[in-house]
Design a protein around this motif. Structure first.
Motif: not given
Length: 534
Positions: A197-216
């Protein structure tokens, strides 16, 4: 598994990318329909990051505001959990069927859409096959000493578990693939449910970073969207992480299988997040506006704004960005075009210099757009996307030619007019104004046709070319009539006046070239305008 999910995304984007973008646009009536549109698109794309980048493109073009875009992203996050739910079913028997059907469609079909659909089937087959292999590989690892030594340390530190989940999701650029990996580990018993469950919470956060970086490198409107989604995720993780022990005791009510419990937790987390924030998106949008304020307006006109180098591997997104940059280039040419009349009418020397400087910006943008489109991945580009690339390059080239005509021809004529102290007759200036107004209207219509590819508008613009040619001849005949009548102003301005008419006609010709690919695709053009010999 990463390769399989990537193939599904590429296949769907190539086959149905434009339709998915229209689907998002149609679903923006209210927060609920926005969320449903996001869920539906992501169910097909199997990537919330791809949905986020499509929305960022819309936001940068001013098509969608931040608040409704955030509602779509809430739905996209729910959609990717539904994909995980489906893939965790016992469908390993379906993998070889999907692989065979996909290969046959991709290799044997002559239709590009069916070839892309075959790519999707192959990707789904690879994903299901990978899930089965992960289960088989993890079993001996669970019985070995490495996991037994590492797991006790992980189980004592929830923050470390969340950070690890976020890191692997960011590195893999696929939250779906990483959730499926955690589900496989949980299914074999390699990790316990609290850790999963903790891994899943982290994955939900980390999955947003590619879009954040791509739009910088994009506009402020585009950057606000993934940052707002990241805010949702972090707020959810902060609220849920302390409740993990309590949640772990309640989830068995939704299924005894550990894999099903992990998938249910992933879905429940994003559904609750959507329900909590769906009607708070305007407030979050205002917060993002404060965090990412509007960019200063003193940016150089020739500086690129929309061409994101990281998007060249996704043709649909890259083409949309190139379209927006080309429209911006068109806006600069329109500014030059509108200023031209004032230069001739008022002998405005300062405006003439500004127009000449804008031509340099047009040249830079034309070069940047062409170089950018040459870098777009040809391997994942459909025939339709390939034709659109040619249309964009052709339109940008015609815009550059228009800029050169205004700068090198019309502005030189304006300078000659001032130095020679030439004054147009009232009738002559009225004719130039009439032609100029027609060109401005045609140019606005041409930009609309370029983006919409609307057949009726294309036919109207093409008909306007014939009308403009007739009007230009009438203006030239009236000028010659004034010459024959001995009108002094017309005699002194004759050479400049006729050159202006000629250049305005050339501008209109460049404007109307945008209609030819559309009319040709619709089968509404003759091969030749020449009559057959008698």
């Amino acid at each position: 598994m990463l390769w399989g999910t990537s193939m599904v995304q590429v296949g769907i984007s190539r086959a149905y990318g434009s339709g998915l973008r229209r689907w998002i646009g149609l679903g923006l009536r209210n927060p609920v329909t926005s969320m449903l549109a996001g869920a539906g698109v992501t169910l097909l794309l199997q990537s919330s990051t791809a949905t986020a980048l499509i929305l960022a493109t819309f936001a940068s073009r001013g098509i969608i505001d931040t608040a409704p875009a955030l509602a779509v992203m809430l739905g996209a996050d729910v959609g990717t959990t539904l994909v995980a739910q489906v893939l965790t079913l016992n469908l390993s028997w379906l993998a070889p069927v999907l692989l065979v059907v996909g290969v046959v469609l991709n290799r044997r079909s002559q239709n590009s859409e069916r070839q892309d659909l075959g790519r999707v089937f192959v990707g789904l087959g690879l994903t299901l096959f990978a899930l089965r292999q992960i289960v088989a590989v993890v079993q001996p690892m669970r019985e070995g000493g490495l996991l037994q030594a590492v797991l006790p340390t992980l189980e004592q530190d929830v923050v470390l578990q969340i950070l690890i989940g976020a890191m692997v999701a960011w590195l893999a650029h696929s939250s779906l693939a990483m959730v499926l990996l955690v589900i496989s580990l949980g299914h074999t018993g390699a990790i316990g449910l609290p850790v999963a469950f903790a891994f899943v919470l982290g994955i939900n956060v980390g999955g947003v970073f590619p879009a954040v970086v791509a739009t910088l490198g994009q506009t402020t409107e585009a950057r606000r969207l993934p940052l707002g989604n990241l805010f949702f995720k972090i707020a959810g993780v902060v609220a849920v992480a302390p409740l993990l022990p309590l949640i772990g005791r309640g989830l068995p009510l939704l299924g005894a299988d550990p894999a099903r419990q992990i998938a249910n937790f992933h879905t429940a987390f994003n559904v609750v997040l959507a329900l909590v924030f769906l009607f708070l998106t305007p407030a979050v949008a205002r917060l993002m506006s404060k965090i990412v304020p509007d960019a200063p307006t003193h940016q150089q006109p020739g500086a690129v704004q929309y061409l994101d180098p990281g998007a060249t591997r996704s043709p649909g997104i890259a083409i949309a960005l190139a379209e927006q940059e080309t429209l911006r280039m068109g806006d600069i040419v329109e500014t030059m075009l509108r200023g031209t009349l004032e230069v001739f009418r008022d002998n405005n020397e300062r405006l003439r210099e500004e127009i000449e400087e804008l031509d340099d910006a047009v040249d830079k943008l034309n070069e940047a757009i062409k170089l950018y489109l040459t870098k777009v991945s040809r391997e994942t580009m459909s025939d339709k996307d390939g034709r659109r690339v040619i249309e964009i390059i052709t339109f940008a080239t015609n815009l550059e030619h228009m800029g050169d005509i205004i700068d090198k021809n019309l502005m030189e004529l304006a300078t000659k007019k001032v130095r020679s102290a030439v004054v147009f007759s009232p009738e002559g200036m009225a004719d130039i104004t009439t032609l100029h107004d027609h060109i401005v209207r045609h140019f606005i219509l041409a930009k609309t046709v370029f983006m919409s590819r609307d057949l009726d508008m294309a036919r109207r613009l093409h008909a306007g070319k014939t009308e403009f040619g007739q009007l230009e001849r009438q203006c030239a005949e009236r000028h010659l009539s004034r010459l024959r009548s001995g009108k002094l102003e017309s005699i002194e301005s004759s050479a400049i006046h006729l050159d202006i008419l000629r250049d305005l006609k050339r501008l209109n010709s460049h404007i109307t070239t945008v209609v030819y690919p559309i009319l040709e695709d619709a089968g509404q053009l003759y091969d030749s305008r020449l009559k057959e010999p008698a």
